[in-house]
Structure formats: C-alpha cells, structure tokens
Design a protein around this motif. Structure first.
Motif, mmCIF file in Angstrom:
data_model
loop_
_atom_site.group_PDB
_atom_site.id
_atom_site.type_symbol
_atom_site.label_atom_id
_atom_site.label_comp_id
_atom_site.label_asym_id
_atom_site.label_seq_id
_atom_site.Cartn_x
_atom_site.Cartn_y
_atom_site.Cartn_z
ATOM 1 N N GLN A 43 109.123 10.165 -14.029
ATOM 2 C CA GLN A 43 109.837 11.012 -14.971
ATOM 3 C C GLN A 43 110.073 12.376 -14.341
ATOM 4 N N ARG A 44 111.064 13.061 -14.845
ATOM 5 C CA ARG A 44 111.343 14.415 -14.365
ATOM 6 C C ARG A 44 110.175 15.296 -14.778
ATOM 7 N N ILE A 45 109.660 16.046 -13.842
ATOM 8 C CA ILE A 45 108.490 16.876 -14.107
ATOM 9 C C ILE A 45 108.881 18.043 -15.014
ATOM 10 N N ARG A 46 108.116 18.189 -16.077
ATOM 11 C CA ARG A 46 108.292 19.329 -16.974
ATOM 12 C C ARG A 46 107.318 20.405 -16.489
ATOM 13 N N ILE A 47 107.866 21.445 -15.923
ATOM 14 C CA ILE A 47 107.094 22.469 -15.229
ATOM 15 C C ILE A 47 106.034 23.091 -16.138
ATOM 16 N N ALA A 50 103.146 20.720 -16.671
ATOM 17 C CA ALA A 50 102.327 20.594 -15.463
ATOM 18 C C ALA A 50 101.454 21.832 -15.274
ATOM 19 N N ILE A 51 102.022 23.013 -15.489
ATOM 20 C CA ILE A 51 101.255 24.255 -15.334
ATOM 21 C C ILE A 51 100.155 24.334 -16.390
ATOM 22 N N SER A 52 100.503 24.024 -17.628
ATOM 23 C CA SER A 52 99.506 24.072 -18.715
ATOM 24 C C SER A 52 98.378 23.074 -18.483
ATOM 25 N N SER A 53 98.720 21.884 -18.045
ATOM 26 C CA SER A 53 97.707 20.864 -17.785
ATOM 27 C C SER A 53 96.776 21.301 -16.662
ATOM 28 N N GLY A 54 97.365 21.800 -15.596
ATOM 29 C CA GLY A 54 96.565 22.278 -14.466
ATOM 30 C C GLY A 54 95.676 23.449 -14.851
ATOM 31 N N ALA A 55 96.214 24.354 -15.676
ATOM 32 C CA ALA A 55 95.426 25.514 -16.115
ATOM 33 C C ALA A 55 94.263 25.078 -17.002
ATOM 34 N N LEU A 56 94.483 24.133 -17.867
ATOM 35 C CA LEU A 56 93.421 23.624 -18.727
ATOM 36 C C LEU A 56 92.333 22.953 -17.891
ATOM 37 N N PHE A 57 92.747 22.178 -16.901
ATOM 38 C CA PHE A 57 91.790 21.540 -16.003
ATOM 39 C C PHE A 57 90.999 22.600 -15.224
ATOM 40 N N ALA A 58 91.698 23.596 -14.685
ATOM 41 C CA ALA A 58 91.035 24.657 -13.923
ATOM 42 C C ALA A 58 90.066 25.446 -14.808
ATOM 43 N N LEU A 59 90.460 25.709 -16.050
ATOM 44 C CA LEU A 59 89.579 26.403 -16.985
ATOM 45 C C LEU A 59 88.306 25.593 -17.216
ATOM 46 N N GLY A 60 88.461 24.297 -17.392
ATOM 47 C CA GLY A 60 87.303 23.430 -17.580
ATOM 48 C C GLY A 60 86.382 23.433 -16.378
ATOM 49 N N VAL A 61 86.959 23.343 -15.185
ATOM 50 C CA VAL A 61 86.141 23.375 -13.959
ATOM 51 C C VAL A 61 85.423 24.712 -13.840
ATOM 52 N N TYR A 87 102.677 12.936 -15.436
ATOM 53 C CA TYR A 87 103.165 12.191 -14.280
ATOM 54 C C TYR A 87 103.285 10.683 -14.526
ATOM 55 N N GLU A 88 103.093 10.236 -15.762
ATOM 56 C CA GLU A 88 103.193 8.820 -16.071
ATOM 57 C C GLU A 88 104.622 8.336 -15.822
ATOM 58 N N LYS A 89 104.743 7.129 -15.328
ATOM 59 C CA LYS A 89 106.044 6.558 -14.968
ATOM 60 C C LYS A 89 106.789 6.025 -16.199
ATOM 61 N N ILE A 90 108.095 5.995 -16.069
ATOM 62 C CA ILE A 90 108.961 5.329 -17.037
ATOM 63 C C ILE A 90 109.097 3.900 -16.525
ATOM 64 N N LEU A 91 108.811 2.934 -17.370
ATOM 65 C CA LEU A 91 108.862 1.535 -16.964
ATOM 66 C C LEU A 91 109.971 0.816 -17.719
ATOM 67 N N ALA A 133 115.505 8.911 -32.868
ATOM 68 C CA ALA A 133 116.083 9.311 -31.587
ATOM 69 C C ALA A 133 114.936 9.533 -30.601
ATOM 70 N N ARG A 134 115.195 9.208 -29.376
ATOM 71 C CA ARG A 134 114.195 9.414 -28.338
ATOM 72 C C ARG A 134 114.883 10.048 -27.135
ATOM 73 N N MET A 135 114.254 11.064 -26.569
ATOM 74 C CA MET A 135 114.761 11.716 -25.365
ATOM 75 C C MET A 135 113.727 11.516 -24.270
ATOM 76 N N ILE A 136 114.149 10.917 -23.179
ATOM 77 C CA ILE A 136 113.247 10.631 -22.076
ATOM 78 C C ILE A 136 113.676 11.479 -20.877
ATOM 79 N N PRO A 137 112.778 12.333 -20.368
ATOM 80 C CA PRO A 137 113.149 13.158 -19.211
ATOM 81 C C PRO A 137 113.206 12.309 -17.945
ATOM 82 N N ILE A 138 114.380 12.224 -17.352
ATOM 83 C CA ILE A 138 114.549 11.432 -16.141
ATOM 84 C C ILE A 138 115.009 12.340 -15.003
ATOM 85 N N ARG A 139 114.862 11.836 -13.804
ATOM 86 C CA ARG A 139 115.414 12.564 -12.664
ATOM 87 C C ARG A 139 116.906 12.256 -12.604
#
Length: 157
Positions: A43-47, A50-61, A87-91, A133-139
C-alpha cells in the motif's frame, strides 16, 4: 497530570490495543479466505501514520529503559501493531480484495475507480445490504495492474 486522568489515559490506550489486536486477528482470518491466485501489492505509505507509529514505538522503548512498567509494554505493542498495519499488503485474490483487515468479495463490489492522482482505489460496495464506500491507498504505479485484475475477477463473477 492527576491520578484519575492518568488512569483514564492508560485505559484508553489499553482499549485501543485491544481494538487493534482484534482487527489484526480478524485480518488474519480474512486473509485465509482469499482464494488463489493471490497477488500482493504494497500500500502507499501514509507518512503521518508511519511517523506516529514509529514515535509510539520509540516512546515505549524509552519508557522500558527509563522506568520499566506495564504501560511501556502497551506503548511498544501499539507501536508494533500500527507499524504492521501501516505496511500491510493489499491482497487481490480470485474471490475478493483484502485490505486493512477486511475482505471484500467481488460480488459485493458495485463500482470502482481511481482518483485523479491515482493514489486511491475508490470502491462502492454492498456491505451487509447497505451501500458503503472504501478508499484504499495504492501506489500510483500499481493502478493499471490492480484495475486489470479487478476487471478479470469481476468478469468471472
């Protein structure tokens, strides 16, 4: 922050973790329902996600190192879960399309198309008898391949 506000904040984080855990479990079950052949697309990366997820992980560490406690483990688990979902794939299988823990069968897809910038797959579906309706972020590079696959599978159904 006072004691009650802190407890409420912690309860909210635990509830979010439980919700995301259930979503991941449902996604695992739904992926098994896809029929071969299955093609995967990143899937197209939603910046911001990704930043929020990484920050939450870093905060936990950070909290694991500074003050090992239960909430630090919750923060790390949430960070890992959100990184996985980011980062989960579209199947795309012969019976439907899987994205974000949900499997949409081709028989439920009524219309589909792409935005002008080709960054989203827009789908009109019937979900339990109701229009949705469904919107799927694609590359953008994948839009032609995805469109061809959808056309092929919709013809068969």
């Amino acid at each position: 922050m006072g004691g009650q506000e802190q407890n409420l904040f912690e309860i909210l984080f635990i509830l979010v973790l439980l919700f995301v855990g259930k979503q991941m479990y449902d996604g695992f079950k739904n992926r098994k329902k896809l029929e071969e052949p299955v093609q995967a697309f990143p899937q197209r990366i939603r910046i911001m996600m990704a930043i929020s997820s990484g920050a939450l992980f870093a905060l936990g560490v950070f909290y694991l190192i500074v003050d090992f406690n239960f909430m630090a483990i919750i923060y790390v688990a949430l960070g890992v879960a959100f990184i996985y979902l980011t980062y989960e794939k579209i199947l795309i299988g012969s019976n439907g399309i899987y994205y974000n823990g949900k499997l949409t069968y081709w028989t439920d897809v009524k219309q589909w198309g792409f935005g002008e910038d080709k960054k989203f797959l827009h789908m009109q579906i019937l979900d339990k008898g109701k229009k949705a309706a469904r919107m799927i972020p694609i590359r953008p590079d994948d839009h032609e391949t995805i469109n061809t696959l959808i056309r092929e599978h919709k013809k068969r159904k």
